[in-house]
Write a protein that holds these residues in place. Structure first.
Motif: not given
Length: 568
Positions: A320-344
């Motif tokens: 998804l991050v490397s999809h050409p049509r999403l190039r303009h929101v690549r930073d947002g997609l990368a941020w989205m992949a980082r923000f979620a945390a899950f409990p042990d």
């Protein structure tokens, strides 16, 4: 079609379907059609197939053995940010039958409104809301099409509309609420789990929903709770799940509900990516996968079709991050992949099951008029992925797009969905530009440039006013554009096979002249117009500009054909 049809259904008819019910069928077609199924829901599925096969007026002799891959093939409609009428919901159910989807998840409460007209708490209901009889009739209409209806009462967060009627139900010390919210995004107000009146109201409302909706499941939300500490959230979740169990219902919640104290029978709806699905399964919870199927993010159909609910979601997120049509929101997609945390979570002896998938259509930018375009432009891709075990996005993607276009035409021909319910009214001279445009992707329209830049730079949200709220008219060209420009796909196909491009490039140049005649449109589309004309020069070998720099974004618009020119 002129063929006689005979049915053989093994089990007695029931009023509404259940998750465990079979949708499998066998169909033989020669001088007549013979259909055998275990349940009437399987028979209804066979009729959807027969309708598709007979779209061109004739049906070949054939034997069909068919069954779905997943028992949960769902669609979530947000009825709160913009009210979705019963007529539109019924029309949507018609389309769901056609594509063999079997779960309509109704998001009924949120910060902006309360769409369930409770008989016990009528003061909670928004002016536009559904009565008990309305919803009972909708459940029956859905069952006639083999579709289950799962309601959602979102608690304890997203509760501004509750607190507008009952401010005393808020967590002590929180910011006072003056009315249902008009803005979008996460809100602080939350219901107080230590308030006996709150828990009594939740118990009563869940009991009302249980009587109206016969399905085995009720959704309790549980997402984006900003006004409670984590322990209080999870205490609330557990109390709601136990209340639903006492009502004979199985609870389903968004993946923020995951905790060591969440009862084992809860189903987790994973919306925050691979981590949510995998954490839920490892902890023994059954899971419905939604993260790859958010229809409100304006992704093209191939993005959704590429992702299998049971497949490698980590790889899918990287793609998804490397999809050409999403190039303009690549930073947002990368941020989205980082923000979620899950409990042990304690590992369970038995891993959870993937029940299936559910597309989500949040309605910040959706109205009755716009819903068909947003939904059926991509939903067939997800429906095929959830039904067919052999669906494979790596094979014959063009064939998939052809099947999707044919099925949309059949749906329109049957009168179930209008071919173009929200037409774009522009002068013919400007159409070569408009047909090449797409809306920007991900949350970029909702966030606006300022908040988008702050989020992806790690600074979090912004206090800046967002460009949209519940009162913003959705009547611009960007609102009526399909999420994916199919004209761009056709131009790319011509480029790929070396076909003459003169008809394309002539329109790409002439649109500048037509646009100049309308100052308002020139202000909105001028930059995109110049870029499209420059692409015509590149295609004709007259320009040295890197085509990728001509893709945009131009405000809220993209020119995805630029990437096709770059590739070819």
């Amino acid at each position: 079609m002129g063929l006689g049809i005979t049915f053989e259904v093994a089990e007695p008819a029931r009023e509404t379907p259940r998750q465990a019910d079979s949708y499998a069928y066998r169909m033989g077609i020669d001088d007549r059609v013979r259909i055998a199924a275990t349940t009437e829901w399987g028979a209804l599925s066979s009729l959807a197939t027969l309708t598709q096969l007979g779209a061109n007026g004739g049906i070949d002799v054939a034997t069909v053995r068919d069954e779905p891959r997943f028992p949960w093939r769902g669609l979530m409609i947000d009825t709160v940010r913009h009210f979705i009428s019963l007529d539109t919901l019924r029309r949507t159910l018609d389309g769901m039958w056609f594509y063999k989807l079997n779960v309509l998840h109704l998001h009924l409460t949120d910060d902006q409104g309360f769409r369930f007209r409770s008989e016990a708490y009528p003061e909670l209901a928004s002016p536009d809301s559904y009565s008990v009889p309305d919803l009972s009739r909708l459940v029956a209409y859905a069952a006639d099409r083999g579709v289950r209806v799962v309601p959602e009462l979102d608690v304890p967060g997203h509760a501004t509309s509750w607190l507008a009627a009952h401010p005393e139900w808020a967590v002590p010390g929180s910011t006072p609420v003056t009315g249902p919210s008009k803005r979008f995004g996460v809100h602080e107000p939350s219901l107080d789990p230590d308030n006996q009146a709150v828990m009594a109201a939740v118990d009563t409302l869940l009991g009302e929903l249980a009587r109206v909706f016969p399905d085995d499941y009720i959704h309790f939300g549980g997402d984006e709770v900003a006004g409670l500490d984590v322990d209080a959230q999870h205490r609330f979740h557990r109390a709601v799940v136990e209340r639903l169990a006492a009502l004979g219902k199985r609870a389903i919640g968004w993946d923020e509900c995951l905790s060591a104290t969440l009862p084992a029978e809860t189903v987790v709806q994973a919306w925050r990516g691979a981590g949510a699905r995998d954490a839920a399964l490892a902890a023994g919870y059954d899971c419905v996968v939604s993260s790859p199927y958010y229809l409100d993010l304006f992704y093209p159909a191939d993005v959704h079709y590429a992702v299998d609910p049971g497949g490698d979601l980590v790889a899918a997120e990287k793609a998804l991050v490397s999809h050409p049509r999403l190039r303009h929101v690549r930073d947002g997609l990368a941020w989205m992949a980082r923000f979620a945390a899950f409990p042990d979570m304690p590992a369970r002896k038995k891993e959870g099951r993937i029940l299936g998938g559910e597309a989500c259509l949040w309605s910040e930018l959706v109205t009755d008029e716009l819903l068909d375009t947003r939904l059926w432009s991509r939903m067939p891709a997800i429906a095929e992925r959830l039904w067919r075990a052999d669906a494979d996005s790596s094979r014959d993607l063009d064939g998939f797009y052809e099947r999707m276009a044919e099925s949309r035409s059949v749906l329109a021909g049957l009168g179930l969905v209008a071919e173009d319910r929200a037409p774009i009214d522009v002068a013919p001279g400007i159409r070569p530009l408009v047909e090449m445009l797409e809306p920007v992707k991900w949350y970029r329209r909702l966030l606006g440039t300022g908040e988008y830049e702050r989020r992806v730079s790690g600074l979090g949200g912004s206090a800046d006013t967002r460009p949209y709220d519940v009162l913003t008219p959705l009547d611009r060209i960007v609102d009526r554009l399909a999420p994916e420009s199919l004209a761009s796909r056709r131009a790319e196909a011509d480029l790929a096979r070396g076909a003459p491009m003169d008809a394309w490039t002539a329109g790409w140049r002439s649109q500048r002249v037509a646009l100049a005649e309308d100052p308002a449109l020139q202000a909105e589309f001028g930059a995109a117009s110049e870029a499209l004309a420059a692409l015509a020069d590149v295609v004709d070998g007259k320009g040295a500009t890197d085509p990728a720099t001509l893709a945009g974004p131009f405000g809220e618009y993209l020119l995805p054909v630029a990437y096709a020119v770059k590739r070819r």
